[in-house]
Design a protein around this motif. Structure first.
Motif, PDB file in Angstrom:
ATOM      1  N   LEU A   3     -55.007   0.468  -0.360  1.00  0.00           N
ATOM      2  CA  LEU A   3     -54.858   0.801  -1.691  1.00  0.00           C
ATOM      3  C   LEU A   3     -53.405   0.733  -2.104  1.00  0.00           C
ATOM      4  CD1 LEU A   3     -57.267   4.001  -1.944  1.00  0.00           C
ATOM      5  CD2 LEU A   3     -57.479   1.904  -3.229  1.00  0.00           C
ATOM      6  N   ARG A   4     -52.588   0.661  -1.309  1.00  0.00           N
ATOM      7  CA  ARG A   4     -51.141   1.190  -1.261  1.00  0.00           C
ATOM      8  C   ARG A   4     -50.444   0.097  -2.525  1.00  0.00           C
ATOM      9  NH1 ARG A   4     -47.557   1.471   3.837  1.00  0.00           N
ATOM     10  NH2 ARG A   4     -48.774   3.403   3.832  1.00  0.00           N
ATOM     11  N   ASP A   5     -50.874  -1.150  -2.656  1.00  0.00           N
ATOM     12  CA  ASP A   5     -50.413  -2.108  -3.754  1.00  0.00           C
ATOM     13  C   ASP A   5     -51.038  -1.616  -5.025  1.00  0.00           C
ATOM     14  OD1 ASP A   5     -48.741  -3.406  -2.036  1.00  0.00           O
ATOM     15  OD2 ASP A   5     -50.526  -4.822  -1.415  1.00  0.00           O
ATOM     16  N   ARG A   6     -52.253  -1.122  -4.912  1.00  0.00           N
ATOM     17  CA  ARG A   6     -53.030  -0.666  -6.140  1.00  0.00           C
ATOM     18  C   ARG A   6     -52.548   0.632  -6.914  1.00  0.00           C
ATOM     19  NH1 ARG A   6     -58.857  -0.404  -4.712  1.00  0.00           N
ATOM     20  NH2 ARG A   6     -59.108   0.192  -6.942  1.00  0.00           N
ATOM     21  N   LEU A   7     -51.573   1.284  -6.231  1.00  0.00           N
ATOM     22  CA  LEU A   7     -51.599   2.672  -6.763  1.00  0.00           C
ATOM     23  C   LEU A   7     -50.742   2.773  -7.911  1.00  0.00           C
ATOM     24  CD1 LEU A   7     -51.070   4.574  -3.321  1.00  0.00           C
ATOM     25  CD2 LEU A   7     -52.956   4.853  -5.281  1.00  0.00           C
ATOM     26  N   VAL A   8     -49.736   1.758  -7.883  1.00  0.00           N
ATOM     27  CA  VAL A   8     -48.786   1.664  -9.188  1.00  0.00           C
ATOM     28  C   VAL A   8     -49.818   1.738 -10.546  1.00  0.00           C
ATOM     29  CG1 VAL A   8     -46.983   0.617 -10.426  1.00  0.00           C
ATOM     30  CG2 VAL A   8     -46.738   0.662  -7.909  1.00  0.00           C
TER      31      VAL A   8
ATOM     32  N   ALA B 287     -39.843  -0.297  -8.948  1.00  0.00           N
ATOM     33  CA  ALA B 287     -41.119  -0.163  -9.763  1.00  0.00           C
ATOM     34  C   ALA B 287     -41.785   1.059  -9.463  1.00  0.00           C
ATOM     35  CB  ALA B 287     -41.882  -1.431  -9.658  1.00  0.00           C
ATOM     36  N   ARG B 288     -42.025   1.387  -8.176  1.00  0.00           N
ATOM     37  CA  ARG B 288     -43.057   2.415  -7.789  1.00  0.00           C
ATOM     38  C   ARG B 288     -42.258   3.602  -8.153  1.00  0.00           C
ATOM     39  NH1 ARG B 288     -44.084  -1.046  -2.587  1.00  0.00           N
ATOM     40  NH2 ARG B 288     -46.119  -1.832  -2.975  1.00  0.00           N
ATOM     41  N   TYR B 289     -40.857   3.841  -7.734  1.00  0.00           N
ATOM     42  CA  TYR B 289     -40.154   4.987  -7.982  1.00  0.00           C
ATOM     43  C   TYR B 289     -40.320   5.336  -9.351  1.00  0.00           C
ATOM     44  CZ  TYR B 289     -36.817   8.772  -7.678  1.00  0.00           C
ATOM     45  OH  TYR B 289     -35.941   9.874  -7.667  1.00  0.00           O
ATOM     46  N   LEU B 290     -40.141   4.278 -10.273  1.00  0.00           N
ATOM     47  CA  LEU B 290     -40.040   4.385 -11.805  1.00  0.00           C
ATOM     48  C   LEU B 290     -41.359   4.926 -12.355  1.00  0.00           C
ATOM     49  CD1 LEU B 290     -37.939   1.428 -12.935  1.00  0.00           C
ATOM     50  CD2 LEU B 290     -37.017   4.015 -12.970  1.00  0.00           C
ATOM     51  N   ALA B 291     -42.412   4.423 -11.783  1.00  0.00           N
ATOM     52  CA  ALA B 291     -43.727   4.673 -12.078  1.00  0.00           C
ATOM     53  C   ALA B 291     -44.198   6.091 -11.803  1.00  0.00           C
ATOM     54  CB  ALA B 291     -44.741   3.715 -11.380  1.00  0.00           C
TER      55      ALA B 291
ATOM     56  N   GLN C 260     -50.357  11.579  -0.170  1.00  0.00           N
ATOM     57  CA  GLN C 260     -49.525  10.988   0.900  1.00  0.00           C
ATOM     58  C   GLN C 260     -49.338   9.346   0.669  1.00  0.00           C
ATOM     59  OE1 GLN C 260     -50.610  12.129   4.921  1.00  0.00           O
ATOM     60  NE2 GLN C 260     -49.737  10.497   5.744  1.00  0.00           N
ATOM     61  N   LYS C 261     -50.450   8.384   0.251  1.00  0.00           N
ATOM     62  CA  LYS C 261     -50.181   7.267  -0.005  1.00  0.00           C
ATOM     63  C   LYS C 261     -49.383   6.889  -1.073  1.00  0.00           C
ATOM     64  CE  LYS C 261     -52.794   6.391   3.247  1.00  0.00           C
ATOM     65  NZ  LYS C 261     -52.366   5.832   4.663  1.00  0.00           N
ATOM     66  N   LEU C 262     -49.437   7.840  -2.241  1.00  0.00           N
ATOM     67  CA  LEU C 262     -48.398   7.587  -3.118  1.00  0.00           C
ATOM     68  C   LEU C 262     -47.013   7.686  -2.806  1.00  0.00           C
ATOM     69  CD1 LEU C 262     -49.927   9.910  -5.915  1.00  0.00           C
ATOM     70  CD2 LEU C 262     -49.773   7.393  -5.933  1.00  0.00           C
ATOM     71  N   LEU C 263     -46.643   8.835  -1.978  1.00  0.00           N
ATOM     72  CA  LEU C 263     -45.370   8.905  -1.301  1.00  0.00           C
ATOM     73  C   LEU C 263     -44.860   7.561  -0.450  1.00  0.00           C
ATOM     74  CD1 LEU C 263     -45.689  12.664  -0.782  1.00  0.00           C
ATOM     75  CD2 LEU C 263     -44.176  11.630  -2.180  1.00  0.00           C
ATOM     76  N   GLU C 264     -46.126   7.382   0.533  1.00  0.00           N
ATOM     77  CA  GLU C 264     -45.692   6.245   1.386  1.00  0.00           C
ATOM     78  C   GLU C 264     -45.493   5.022   0.757  1.00  0.00           C
ATOM     79  OE1 GLU C 264     -49.038   5.980   4.066  1.00  0.00           O
ATOM     80  OE2 GLU C 264     -48.387   7.676   5.185  1.00  0.00           O
ATOM     81  N   ALA C 265     -46.099   4.752  -0.658  1.00  0.00           N
ATOM     82  CA  ALA C 265     -45.582   3.597  -1.261  1.00  0.00           C
ATOM     83  C   ALA C 265     -44.241   3.339  -1.651  1.00  0.00           C
ATOM     84  CB  ALA C 265     -46.596   3.486  -2.419  1.00  0.00           C
TER      85      ALA C 265
END
Length: 575
Positions: A357-362, A456-460, A497-502
């Motif tokens: 899921l990590r790459d899909r979370l954004v 991108a992830r931080y901004l998302a 947790q996965k959101l943060l790990e991303a």
């Protein structure tokens, strides 16, 4: 250092130990032991310490006894002058009167015997004032103190009578043919026998036809109570003259005996020594008893402290569990969190395919600032309710433990606030705690993401969204979930947790969650420490010093050691 100086030092330390040994709790016999302790301090201050520093001072004879026994008339008759006013009405409340020779005036200043009584040259009607009367009709080396009735209906008179008798070298105890068998006077005479106080008994106002019968019976009573060596004087019933004096012949035996003591320094010294040594012996023995009582007070205080601590320790443990096992990730918090992350198909996928899921979370997370705010408020509300609930429970339990004992109930009754409820300030303090903790989490995320603010992830997710995710992860730190909870609260936590790990990576997330959890626990402990302190402050204010029992025993042992050493020295010297 001389032996007398050593004893004086030891007695001063004993007084200090007694003053520091408070008995505030209403344990069995506490009231009686409080009175004993105060009486011991009084005797040290009023008599033992002053007498030891002025061992050659005049012999202080305290005239005490029953109501209506004629003490004041007797004093006037012994002196041969109207120096004290007889009371026609009962109770008589006036200043105690100390009659002495002018040459002995220096011995009765404010810093001598009975130092807490204000000196005066006239009667004031105030029981805290000692009226001093100087007259040549009393021989040098002798002083006579007219005390209130030992069985007065006025408590202040009874207390003063006991204080004055305890300050005397010699008791001239007055009773009458009608009152000699009364219990209260005999209670005092029993105390005199126990501490070897020098006593002479006067049977006053005795009709001629009753002298032999009453005197014989009284003599037997004295012997049975350890006072067989005490002189017994008979004053026959008579009418005082216009000055309130009995004929000199009525009191000639008593006056002659007192004059003989005044003229004989060795005899005076023997009386003083007997009374002083007896007082010291009894004070030392009673100190060990007081030490045991103080020890029980200390145990009771520790038990009350343990009881209140137990209630608050349980509350902290319950909060620790509830903020780590996913309990908070239910209800309103869960609903707002799901709105933020857009659960739907994402949670279903999470159950079977977490690792991919990590790459899909954004793209999956659809949270907006308003949704982040709603999660924050839900967390805030849930945590505040949790804290308030356990604060109320802890207060109720702690108060319940205290109320199960008489001493604890008395303490609760004496408070001007309800200890069985959380403090009035608690709700506001809890609200502040939660907001400050949330702000701290936000700052952790901001600091951790300092070099990632353009990714991108931080901004998302935004710093607020990542902070919310960190809170959710923190609330499931123990992973102690089972059954359906895994799919709901547990799944939500894993998603956070996965959101943060991303954004930060696995190790950083673990470190952030641990810091957030430690910060929350620290703040909660501080918050509840203030609640716990409401109980501990009550106990601290009692002033019970755990060192007191040993201080008392050490002081008493020192006095005993010096007494025994003095006795051994005398025995060796006489051989």
């Amino acid at each position: 250092m001389s032996d007398s100086t050593k004893m004086l030092t030891a007695l001063v330390r004993l007084r200090g130990a007694l003053q520091g040994a408070v008995l505030p709790l209403d344990l069995p016999d506490a009231e009686a032991e409080r009175a004993n302790r105060l009486a011991m301090i009084d005797q040290l201050e009023d008599y033992v310490i002053p007498r030891l520093t002025a061992i050659d001072g005049p012999l202080l004879t305290v005239v005490g006894g029953s109501t209506g026994a004629g003490k004041s008339t007797l004093v006037n008759s012994l002196v041969g002058d109207r120096v004290t006013e007889p009371g026609l009405l009962r109770p008589t409340t006036r200043s105690p009167v100390l009659v002495h020779n002018p040459a002995d005036a220096e011995w009765f200043g404010q810093d001598r015997i009975l130092p807490d009584l204000v000196r005066s040259d006239r009667s004031t009607g105030d029981t805290s004032t000692l009226q001093l009367v100087a007259t040549d009709k009393v021989p040098a080396g002798l002083a006579i103190l007219d005390a209130p009735d030992v069985d007065s209906v006025e408590e202040a008179n009874r207390i003063l009578a006991a204080q004055l008798l305890a300050a005397g070298d010699l008791w001239l105890f007055v009773t009458s043919a009608a009152r000699y068998a009364d219990q209260v006077p005999w209670d005092y005479l029993k105390k005199a026998a126990e501490r070897s106080t020098s006593v002479a008994v006067v049977l006053d106002r005795t009709a001629d036809d009753a002298v032999e019968t009453v005197a014989t019976h009284l003599a037997r009573m004295l012997a049975a109570r350890g006072l067989k060596d005490s002189p017994l004087f008979i004053v026959r019933e008579g009418t005082p003259d216009d000055d309130g004096l009995l004929p000199a012949s009525y009191v000639a035996d008593i006056r002659g005996w007192l004059d003989a003591l005044a003229d004989d320094a060795d005899a005076r010294g023997a009386v003083v020594k007997q009374t002083l040594e007896g007082a010291i012996r009894v004070l030392s023995a009673k100190t060990f008893q007081i030490a045991s009582v103080v020890e029980e007070q200390g145990k009771a205080v520790r038990q009350l402290r343990d009881d209140s601590d137990r209630a608050y320790d349980r509350a902290l443990a319950a909060i620790h569990t509830a903020t780590a096992d996913g309990t908070l990730l239910r209800g309103e918090v869960l609903a707002r969190w799901q709105e933020f992350v857009g659960t739907g198909e994402l949670l279903k996928s999470l159950e079977t395919k977490v690792g991919a899921l990590r790459d899909r979370l954004v793209n999956a997370v659809k949270g907006k600032p308003a949704q982040v705010e709603r999660v924050t408020h839900a967390v805030e509300s849930g945590l505040e309710k949790l804290l308030l609930e356990h604060a109320e429970n802890a207060a109720e339990q702690a108060a319940g433990y205290w109320a199960s004992t008489a001493a604890g109930r008395k303490l609760l009754e004496g408070q001007d606030r309800d200890l069985d409820r959380a403090s009035r300030e608690f709700r506001r303090a809890a609200e502040t705690l939660v907001r400050d903790w949330q702000h701290g989490v936000l700052e952790m995320v901001r600091g951790e993401g300092a070099d990632k603010r353009t990714t991108a992830r931080y901004l998302a997710y935004g710093v607020n969204g990542l902070a919310v995710a960190l809170m959710v992860v923190t609330f499931s730190a123990t992973a102690g979930l089972s059954g359906a909870e895994v799919g709901i609260a547990g799944g939500s936590a894993v998603l956070g947790q996965k959101l943060l790990e991303a954004v930060f990576g696995d190790q950083a997330v673990r470190r952030l969650a641990e810091r957030a959890r430690e910060d929350l626990e620290r703040r909660v402990e501080e918050l509840f420490a203030a609640e716990r302190a409401r109980f501990t402050h009550v106990l601290d204010d009692l002033g019970v010093d755990p060192r007191s029992p040993e201080l008392l025993r050490a002081a008493a042992r020192r006095v005993d050691d010096l007494r025994f050493a003095a006795q051994s020295s005398l025995s060796s010297g006489s051989e």
